[in-house]
Write an enzyme that holds these catalytic residues in place. Structure first.
Site, PDB file in Angstrom:
ATOM      1  N   GLU A   1       0.826  -1.214   0.000  1.00  0.00           N
ATOM      2  CA  GLU A   1       0.000   0.000   0.000  1.00  0.00           C
ATOM      3  C   GLU A   1       0.860   1.264   0.000  1.00  0.00           C
ATOM      4  OE1 GLU A   1      -3.197  -0.095  -0.539  1.00  0.00           O
ATOM      5  OE2 GLU A   1      -3.183  -2.263  -0.556  1.00  0.00           O
TER       6      GLU A   1
ATOM      7  N   HIS B   1      -6.265  -6.539 -10.437  1.00  0.00           N
ATOM      8  CA  HIS B   1      -5.789  -7.523  -9.458  1.00  0.00           C
ATOM      9  C   HIS B   1      -5.710  -8.930 -10.036  1.00  0.00           C
ATOM     10  CE1 HIS B   1      -7.228  -4.340  -6.641  1.00  0.00           C
ATOM     11  NE2 HIS B   1      -6.154  -4.701  -5.967  1.00  0.00           N
TER      12      HIS B   1
HETATM   13 ZN   LIG Z   1      -2.980  -2.648  -4.595  1.00  0.00          ZN
END
Ligand SMILES: [Zn+2]
Length: 449
Positions: free
Chosen positions: A214, A321
């Site tokens: 992150e 993703h």
């Molecule tokens: Zn990510």
């Protein structure tokens, strides 16, 4: 999930030009809108048809750890546990682009501040532990502190970068966010960790590689601003995985050949296993995409590890993703081929490539940037290994690659440019960016209420 991808693939195959893509998108959206009903039915529909609404702009406000497709699977398979559906809604909302910009907090030293939201959805929450203070005995708070420190040290020691923005941006985190909040996210200015519910299959979101992933989204935003859509979005996810994994490998002193290459190891409770049914699970496996988890209660890791399995979808911001598994595998196999510490030559090469990649690279173009970077850094002896690692996942490095092949990529870029033209307020910490105009191309801050 396969059905959805096939549907989208069929749709995508029929379109060639931009207008046709838009038309197809509109039709898909109309179909969805027609059949969607409120409440459970709507969720069920969204679950069986993640095509849903194509995104209109490139400015999601939060980058999440648990992708929407996984929350959807969990909501579907566990209808009695409402927290998955609720978190899914919040996650979708967070990924819905917004134009607001939150300036980052700079203190020149990247100081750490950890707050405790104590089960409320508030930012930042109550002060828990700040830079230089001793451990307080709360495992979530103390781990969060250690991982923020690990991320800051990694960027400083390995990549000579002063915190996220290279100007000492504060490393702010909030733990225990929300009640049964089944996710963790980067909101453009800070890290936030939800608190899994009692019946959740998740153990904790406070994990070193998740924190590193992150924080790296923040770095990517500052360095190249890779657009969070399609292939550039999957590369954004990929680079976040690379440095999240590398900082964990470095702190533990693990060489490339010994590493598990698992992102989010420790995320699931112990009964959830990897795809082989016995190995420890995680969220994504960089070396063997698609094998990180497999369980009746949560579904199976859907990541491809080769271009032949590339996922075309309007969901998940154009599969960011999913398809990150492809470059992930190239990086892991390259690092193993080089041998030794993956954060050394391979990490340096990837960081240099990131600096030069611009905001909308295709996989092929990014691959070429890694080769250029290896040559520039004097690692010419590794170039053949690098070339092979990319070719083994079906990618031929090329500066003149076809444009980002994901449906909608061209629109995303145009809309982004329009958004920038329409007077996005410049934020002052962008002076040292590398490459062309990129501001605002990646999800960034809107402080959650
Ligand atoms: Zn990510």
């Amino acid at each position: 999930m396969d059905n959805n991808n096939t549907n989208v693939k069929d749709g995508a195959d029929k379109v060639a030009g931009r207008d046709q893509v838009q038309e197809a998108a509109k039709n898909l959206f109309d179909d969805f809108a027609k059949t969607a009903k409120v409440g459970e039915q709507q969720l069920a529909q969204a679950t069986t048809n993640p095509v849903a609404a194509p995104r209109t702009l490139d400015r999601p406000t939060g980058l999440v750890v648990v992708p929407p497709y996984l929350l959807r699977e969990m909501a579907n398979r566990n209808p009695n546990n409402k927290s998955f559906a609720e978190t899914l809604n919040k996650t979708e909302e967070m990924l819905t682009p917004k134009a607001a910009v939150e300036p980052s907090v700079v203190d020149d030293q990247g100081k750490i501040e950890v707050y405790d939201a104590k089960g409320k959805e508030v930012h930042p929450g109550d002060k828990a532990r700040f830079e230089g203070e001793p451990a307080i005995g709360d495992v979530e708070v103390d781990n969060t502190y250690d991982y923020a420190k690990s991320a800051r040290e990694f960027y400083k020691d390995v990549l000579n970068r002063n915190s996220i923005d290279d100007k000492g941006m504060k490393m702010i985190s909030t733990v225990n966010y929300g009640d049964n909040y089944e996710n963790a996210f980067w909101n453009g200015s800070q890290m936030t960790y939800g608190r899994p519910g009692k019946d959740s299959p998740f153990k904790s979101f406070v994990l070193e590689d998740v924190a590193g992933h992150e924080v790296t989204h923040g770095v990517i935003e500052k360095v190249s601003g890779m657009i969070y859509w399609g292939q550039s979005g999957a590369l954004n996810e990929h680079v976040a995985d690379v440095f999240g994994e590398l900082m964990q490998q470095k702190r533990k002193g693990i060489t490339a050949d010994k590493a598990d290459w698992m992102i989010g190891d420790g995320l699931w409770k112990d009964h959830i296993k990897a795809a082989d049914g016995v190995s420890p699970s995680g969220l994504r496996n960089m070396l063997n995409p698609g094998t990180a988890y497999n369980d009746a209660s949560v579904g199976k890791d859907p990541q491809p590890g080769h271009m032949k399995d590339y996922v075309q979808t309007w969901g998940d911001n154009g599969g960011v993703h999913y398809n990150s598994g492809i470059p992930n595998r190239a990086f892991a196999t390259f690092a193993i081929a080089v041998g030794g510490n993956a954060w050394e030559k391979p990490g340096q090469i990837w960081y240099e490539a990131l600096k030069n990649a611009g905001n909308n690279p295709s996989f092929q173009q990014f691959a070429q940037h890694t080769i250029d970077a290896a040559n520039k850094l004097g690692y010419t002896g590794e170039v053949a290994k690098l070339q092979k690692a990319w070719e083994d996942v079906g990618i031929t490095p090329s500066a003149k690659a076809l444009d980002n092949i994901t449906p909608g990529a061209a629109e995303k870029r145009e809309q982004l440019e329009q958004l920038q033209k329409d007077g996005q307020k410049p934020d002052h910490d962008h002076d040292h960016d590398h490459g062309p105009v990129q501001r605002g191309s990646v999800p960034r801050a809107r402080k959650a209420a």
